[in-house]
Enzyme design. Sequence first.
Site, PDB file in Angstrom:
ATOM      1  N   CYS A   1       0.829  -1.211   0.000  1.00  0.00           N
ATOM      2  CA  CYS A   1       0.000   0.000   0.000  1.00  0.00           C
ATOM      3  C   CYS A   1       0.864   1.261   0.000  1.00  0.00           C
ATOM      4  O   CYS A   1       1.682   1.473   0.900  1.00  0.00           O
ATOM      5  CB  CYS A   1      -0.920  -0.018   1.222  1.00  0.00           C
ATOM      6  N   CYS A   9       0.348   3.449   3.044  1.00  0.00           N
ATOM      7  CA  CYS A   9       0.997   2.837   4.216  1.00  0.00           C
ATOM      8  C   CYS A   9       2.488   3.156   4.228  1.00  0.00           C
ATOM      9  O   CYS A   9       3.065   3.460   5.282  1.00  0.00           O
ATOM     10  CB  CYS A   9       0.790   1.326   4.214  1.00  0.00           C
ATOM     11  N   CYS A  31      -3.152  19.216 -16.451  1.00  0.00           N
ATOM     12  CA  CYS A  31      -3.626  17.826 -16.429  1.00  0.00           C
ATOM     13  C   CYS A  31      -3.437  17.169 -17.798  1.00  0.00           C
ATOM     14  O   CYS A  31      -4.035  17.609 -18.794  1.00  0.00           O
ATOM     15  CB  CYS A  31      -5.093  17.805 -16.020  1.00  0.00           C
ATOM     16  N   CYS A  62      -6.675  15.929 -19.368  1.00  0.00           N
ATOM     17  CA  CYS A  62      -7.494  17.013 -19.919  1.00  0.00           C
ATOM     18  C   CYS A  62      -7.015  17.376 -21.320  1.00  0.00           C
ATOM     19  O   CYS A  62      -7.830  17.612 -22.223  1.00  0.00           O
ATOM     20  CB  CYS A  62      -7.423  18.242 -19.012  1.00  0.00           C
TER      21      CYS A  62
END
Length: 489
Positions: free
Chosen positions: A52, A55, A400, A403
Site C-alpha cells: 500500500c 501505508c 492535467c 485534460c
Amino acid sequence: MAAAIRLFFFFLSTFPAALSSRGDVLELGDADFDYLATEHETMLVKFYAPWCGHCKKLSPEFDRAASRLKGIVQLAKVDCTAHSETCGRFGVSGYPTLKIFRSGKDSAPYDGPRTADGISQYMKKQTGPDSVLLRTHSDLQTFISHYEPSVVGVFSGEDSARLSEFLKAAALLREQFRFAHTTDLRLGAEHGVQSESVLLFRSPRLSSKFEDSVVVFSDHLTISSLRRFIRDHIHGLCPHMTTENRERLRVRDLLTVYYDLDYHLNPRVSNYWRNRVMKVVSQYSGRGLTFSVANKKDFLSELEDDFGLGTEDGGDLPFVTVRTKLGHKFTMREEFTRDGQSLARFLDDYFAGRLKRYVKSEPAPERNSAPVKVVVAETFDDIINDGDKDAVILFYSPSCPHCKKLEPVFRELANKLVSDPNIVIAKMNAVDNDVPLAYDVPGFPTIYFAPMGRKDEPIRYEGGRELKDLLKFVKTSRSRMADASRDEL
C-alpha cells in the site's frame, strides 16, 4: 520446573510477530494480538499492507511518533496480508486503518493527523482516564488552568446516575474535549452551583469582559444533550480558529479576523485585537453569523487561493473575511480601524446585503466565438446558468495530461452540436476559477450536463472519453430531463 520451561518455550514460539519488533513499534499478529494488547492501557494500532502506497508514506511518521511516545502510549502494527484473521475481526477494509485500543479492547477509530507531530499530540490526549477525578479546590484550579477549555461535572456521590451518564459521554468525546468530575458539591459552590451540574470552563487565554468564562449546564443529562451543550458553548463568542478546529467552526456562516495572533509567544497582542473584535461582534450575535480570530500565517495559502489576499494585505493590521456554509465569500476591503468602526460598517453592509461576493476568477476572454465557449467564474451565470439552453461543461486543470488528451474530443463534440441552438458546450479552468457550489469536481477532467430550467441539478458524466460516449451522454441526459418534466406535469 521442567513443565514451566516447556510452557515458556511454547509461548516463545507462539509470538514470532511481537519478538520480531523493530524500533519502538510493536509488531503484532494473529497469534499474539489479544495476549499483548491487553498489557497496554492505551495503544494505537496501524493495520496495513506492505504494498500500500499510503501505508509506505505513513510508515516513517508512525515510527517517529512511536519514539516520541515511548513510555506514554504504545504504537503497534499488524500486517493484514499475513494476519488476515485479526484484521477481519476488527473490520479492517482499507489500508492503512488506525485504531485506538484500551486494555486490549477496540476503543475508537483514530481520525487525527498522520504526521509524527500530529500523532504524538493526538495520542497524548488519549492517555489517562476519560474523566479526571478532582478531590480538592487545588485539583480543580490546576485542571481548568489549561490552554484548552475544560468540562467539569459536579455530582453528589459516586453512585449518582448523572455521574454515570457523564462518564459515558466523556468516554465518547474525550478526543475532542477535556473532562473531569468531582463528587464534592462544595467545589461547584465556588462557581455558584449548589446541586449536580456540569460546568464548562472556557480557556483562560480567551478570557474577556464581553462573555462569561464559565457556562453551567443543568438540564437533563444525556450523552446527546451534553454533546449539544458543549458544541453550542465551548467556543464562546469569538474562538481562536486553528487548522485543527476550522472544519468544526465552518459548519456555520463564519467571519474570521486574521492577524499576527500567537497565544504562546505574544498573548497580550493576541488579546488586544481580539478584544476589539469582541467589542464590535458582541452587538451582532444571534443574527446567523459566527465569529473567530486566527493567526494569518497559519492560513496564508488558503487566504491567497480562496480570497486573493497576500502577506502585504492589511500590513500589521488585521484583515477580515466571511465564508458562508454555502461557500460564498466576502472580504473587508477597508483598513481595519482600532476603534472597530470599519468592522462595524462591514457587518452592517453584510447583513444589509450590500456586499459583493468575492469570486476567484480569470478575466473573461475578449472573444469567445469558438464552438467550445470559455467560461470563467464571473461569466458562469451568464453563459451557463442564466441562459435558456442545456449546457455541457468541462472542468479542467491546465497541467492535467488527461485534460489535454480529452480536449480535441471535446472540441469535436462542440462541432457536432454547434448547429443546435438549444445547447452550449463550454469549459472552465477549475484551478484558477471558483467552481459553483452545485458542481463537485473531485478530479480532472470532470464533465457535467446542466439542463435548462434545472441548473441547480447538474448530472455528472462518468463514461468513456470517446466522441460517441459523450454524444450518448448528452442524448440520454436530455431525454431523462424531458421525461422528468412530463412526469411533473
